[in-house]
Structures are given as C-alpha cells and as structure tokens.
Design a protein around this motif. Structure first.
Motif, short mmCIF file in Angstrom:
data_model
loop_
_atom_site.label_atom_id
_atom_site.label_comp_id
_atom_site.label_asym_id
_atom_site.label_seq_id
_atom_site.Cartn_x
_atom_site.Cartn_y
_atom_site.Cartn_z
N ASP A 9 0.86 -1.19 0.00
CA ASP A 9 0.00 0.00 0.00
C ASP A 9 0.89 1.23 0.00
O ASP A 9 1.90 1.27 0.69
CB ASP A 9 -0.91 0.00 1.23
N ASP A 10 0.51 2.24 -0.78
CA ASP A 10 1.33 3.46 -0.85
C ASP A 10 1.08 4.40 0.32
O ASP A 10 1.81 5.37 0.49
CB ASP A 10 1.12 4.19 -2.20
N GLN A 16 0.77 0.72 8.29
CA GLN A 16 0.97 0.57 9.73
C GLN A 16 -0.24 -0.08 10.40
O GLN A 16 -0.09 -0.96 11.25
CB GLN A 16 1.27 1.92 10.38
N MET A 17 -1.45 0.36 10.03
CA MET A 17 -2.66 -0.21 10.64
C MET A 17 -2.81 -1.69 10.28
O MET A 17 -3.12 -2.51 11.14
CB MET A 17 -3.91 0.55 10.20
N VAL A 18 -2.60 -2.02 9.01
CA VAL A 18 -2.73 -3.41 8.58
C VAL A 18 -1.64 -4.27 9.22
O VAL A 18 -1.91 -5.37 9.71
CB VAL A 18 -2.68 -3.51 7.03
N GLU A 19 -0.43 -3.74 9.26
CA GLU A 19 0.68 -4.47 9.87
C GLU A 19 0.41 -4.75 11.34
O GLU A 19 0.60 -5.87 11.83
CB GLU A 19 1.98 -3.68 9.71
N ALA A 32 5.49 -3.28 1.47
CA ALA A 32 6.05 -2.61 0.30
C ALA A 32 5.15 -1.42 0.00
O ALA A 32 3.94 -1.47 0.24
CB ALA A 32 6.08 -3.56 -0.88
N GLU A 33 5.74 -0.34 -0.54
CA GLU A 33 4.94 0.87 -0.76
C GLU A 33 4.29 0.95 -2.13
O GLU A 33 3.49 1.84 -2.38
CB GLU A 33 5.76 2.12 -0.48
#
Length: 122
Positions: A9-10, A16-19, A32-33
C-alpha cells in the motif's frame, strides 16, 4: 513458524494499521509501498499471503497480481485486494487477474484477521 504476509500500500498509515492488525494475529508481516517494490520482494522472498492496494504509483495492484501469477511460486498464493475501489467491474477485473478476494477500505481489523486465517487455511 508464523505465516509470512506481504502488505502492499502506498499509504504509510494504512500499512501501519494493517501491519499492527496482522502482527496482533501472530503473523510475520513485511510491507512494500507499491507494486514494483512488492514484486522485487517476491522475487527473493516467499510469502504465504499478499494483501495489496489497487491504486499505487509505479505498479498498481492488478498489474502486481498478474505479474505474481506468472511466477511458479505464486501461482496458488492467496492474494487479496484491499482498496477503496468497490465497483463490480473492478472486482471482475481483480478476479480475472487472479485475485483470491476483495476487501473495501476502511477495513474492520477483526474481519481482516478472519479473512487472513480463511485464505491461509484453505
């Protein structure tokens, strides 16, 4: 050994929330961005599940999915699109590209954990 998940996600805040959500579920998480960076990581690492946005610079989610499906070790890997795109046409394009599933942002953390467990155990 925990399942390895790649988040693409860019948006730094979404990553951060998903991680944080997936790490709380006991998963080993990398990020990855954009699709290009994700493809490069997938060429040298094996992930059990890829969660990707659609609209990103350099390479979008559907292009990433098509590229991954060409690689022998990612032909059967679950790939879910997590995006603001909710149209049926876009979902059909996702399925045609090889997406396993589709989630619309904003996401519910508990639902993300349920979906992650489901695709990793199927």
């Amino acid at each position: 050994m925990p399942n390895k998940i790649l988040i693409v996600d860019d948006s730094p805040s979404i990553r951060q929330m998903v991680e944080a959500t997936l790490a709380s579920g006991g998963y080993d998480v990398a990020s990855a961005e954009d699709g290009q960076e994700a493809l490069e990581k997938c060429q040298t690492n094996q992930y059990d599940f890829v969660l990707t946005d659609q609209n990103m610079p350099r390479m979008d989610g559907l292009s990433l999915i098509r590229a991954l499906r060409q690689m022998d070790n990612y032909k059967r890997t679950p790939i879910v699109v997590l995006t603001t795109e909710a149209s049926d046409e876009m979902k059909m394009q996702g399925r045609a590209a090889g997406a396993t599933g589709w989630m619309v942002k904003p996401f519910d953390p508990s639902k993300l954990l349920v979906i992650s467990a489901k695709v990793l155990n199927s």
